[in-house]
Design a protein around this motif. Structure first.
Motif, short mmCIF file in Angstrom:
data_model
loop_
_atom_site.label_atom_id
_atom_site.label_comp_id
_atom_site.label_asym_id
_atom_site.label_seq_id
_atom_site.Cartn_x
_atom_site.Cartn_y
_atom_site.Cartn_z
N PRO A 260 14.79 23.69 -8.04
CA PRO A 260 15.52 24.84 -8.69
C PRO A 260 16.89 24.91 -8.12
CG PRO A 260 14.09 26.03 -7.58
CD PRO A 260 13.70 24.63 -7.26
N VAL A 261 17.77 23.78 -7.59
CA VAL A 261 18.86 23.77 -6.68
C VAL A 261 20.04 23.05 -7.54
CG1 VAL A 261 17.64 24.15 -4.63
CG2 VAL A 261 18.16 21.93 -5.44
N THR A 262 21.12 23.36 -7.09
CA THR A 262 22.30 22.71 -7.66
C THR A 262 23.53 22.06 -6.61
OG1 THR A 262 22.39 24.15 -9.57
CG2 THR A 262 24.32 23.07 -9.25
N ARG A 263 23.69 21.06 -6.92
CA ARG A 263 24.55 20.21 -5.83
C ARG A 263 25.71 20.86 -5.72
NH1 ARG A 263 26.43 17.74 -1.79
NH2 ARG A 263 26.71 15.35 -1.64
N VAL A 264 26.43 21.29 -4.45
CA VAL A 264 27.60 21.98 -4.32
C VAL A 264 28.76 20.74 -4.23
CG1 VAL A 264 29.04 23.43 -2.94
CG2 VAL A 264 26.69 24.03 -3.66
N THR A 265 29.86 20.72 -4.96
CA THR A 265 30.98 19.82 -4.88
C THR A 265 31.89 20.47 -5.03
OG1 THR A 265 30.67 19.00 -6.99
CG2 THR A 265 29.39 17.75 -5.51
#
Length: 388
Positions: free
Chosen positions: A49-54
């Motif tokens: 449950p994670v989201t890539r930070v860009t």
């Protein structure tokens, strides 16, 4: 999901952890270290449950060393981003900042930040939250707010009284139902509605010492109102929190004898700035024109400084007219200032009471000669009103 050592991710379920760094990988799991909160998390690679930070061109990002960079170019190498731009403090151009050196304190709390970062829930979760907020809004604007949440059967006369009194600002009311008709429940409903509507934030309940725990349990079990019983021991302990122990709690329950015996505690209670005062067994407050009792004086002083007052007592005039006048005097000292004038005015209403009784029983009513009624009563009788 494609993970690589040094990548920065943010938790969808715990966004307050800050920016996480991929520190370990294996065939099934991925480990992230959240340096800002000094926490580590291990997730399944297939369902983390994670989201890539860009970040994109034009964004301003912060380095761990404290300086900021305006992004002008984004370079990706083996899954790791390098941001190239101009430092805002020195205006140095073509400065490269690898994502592993991004500040750990970055959090996406604003809706637009979460949207741009790709932290978007499933549509069914959004619909569920929307419906929950809509239902909550409907409950907040309902005229029955504060009356439907109690754990007790809704009896018509209690509901009517609580609705009429609870929606008022600073109500000053005498609840004088006969024994067994639920004056405590009515008072609890009024308190509950006053608190939920924001009309009362600080409430003081004064009861005989033998009824303290009964009131405590009733308020908690039926209305989820958590009162604190104050006695001398509790006041001494509260000195660690405040100079006035009554300032340490919003909802206070104490006995009348406790305030009567200690002048210091009585004066501290007077300084409590209460919004609502509730007094049970108010018919036990002895009063006479020459010498009112100490208990009566305590309640009178509290009632003068408190906007809202609820008096719970036996049926009116059960203990005589003087006792009834004394209770009305606590509610409105300007209106009920003289006992003799009160008796004379009350006698004028006797014909009205007889007329109402006859009308409700279906009997013919004849006014006695030379009977003089107050104008307000005459007008209400002509409009078939049963109250005066």
């Amino acid at each position: 999901m494609t993970f690589a050592l040094g990548q920065r991710w943010i938790s969808d379920t715990e966004s307050d952890l800050g920016l996480g760094t991929v520190v370990a990988l294996d065939a099934r799991t991925v480990s992230l270290m959240f340096a800002a909160s000094e926490e580590n998390r291990v997730y399944a690679r297939s369902d983390a449950p994670v989201t890539r930070v860009t970040f994109n061109v034009g964004d301003v990002i912060e380095c761990q060393e404290g300086w900021s960079l305006e992004v002008e170019e984004v370079i990706e190498d083996q899954g790791i981003f390098t941001y190239v731009g101009t430092r805002q403090d020195t205006e140095e151009a073509n400065v490269a900042l690898r994502e592993i050196f991004l500040s750990h304190q970055i959090r996406f709390n604003k809706p637009q930040d979460k949207l741009f970062a790709g932290q978007i829930d499933r549509m069914d979760n959004f619909v569920l939250r929307y419906r929950a907020l809509s239902n909550q809004y409907e409950q907040h604007k309902s005229p029955m707010r504060g009356l439907c949440g109690m754990r007790a059967g809704l009896i018509p006369h209690q509901l009517f009284i609580a609705h009429e009194v609870g929606r008022r600002y600073a109500p000053r009311v005498l609840l004088a139902d006969e024994v067994g008709l639920g004056k405590t429940i009515e008072a609890g409903m009024i308190i509950h509605q006053q608190v939920l509507s924001g009309r009362a934030q600080r409430v003081l309940i004064v009861v005989p010492e033998t009824l303290q725990h009964q009131w405590l349990v009733e308020m908690m079990r039926r209305f989820n109102l958590h009162f604190s019983i104050f006695d001398e021991e509790r006041c001494i302990e509260a000195y660690a929190e405040a100079e006035n122990p009554f300032d340490t709690q919003q909802f206070v329950l104490c006995s009348l004898d406790f305030l009567r015996k200690s002048r210091k505690r009585f004066e501290q209670a007077l300084e409590g700035e209460w919004d609502l005062l509730v007094v049970d067994e108010a018919h036990h407050l002895e009063w006479s024109q020459e010498q009112p009792s100490r208990q009566y004086q305590v309640v009178e002083a509290l009632a003068e400084k408190t906007p809202g007052v609820l008096l719970l007592t036996a049926t009116p005039e059960q203990l005589g007219r003087e006792s009834h006048f004394a209770r009305l005097r606590l509610l409105d000292a300007d209106r009920f200032f003289d006992y003799d004038a009160f008796v004379k005015e009350e006698e004028l209403y006797a014909p009205v009471a007889d007329a109402v009784t006859a009308l409700f029983s279906g009997q013919a009513w004849l006014m006695k000669p030379k009977t003089k009624l107050p104008n307000c009563c005459l007008s209400k009788m002509l409009s078939h009103s049963s109250t005066c």
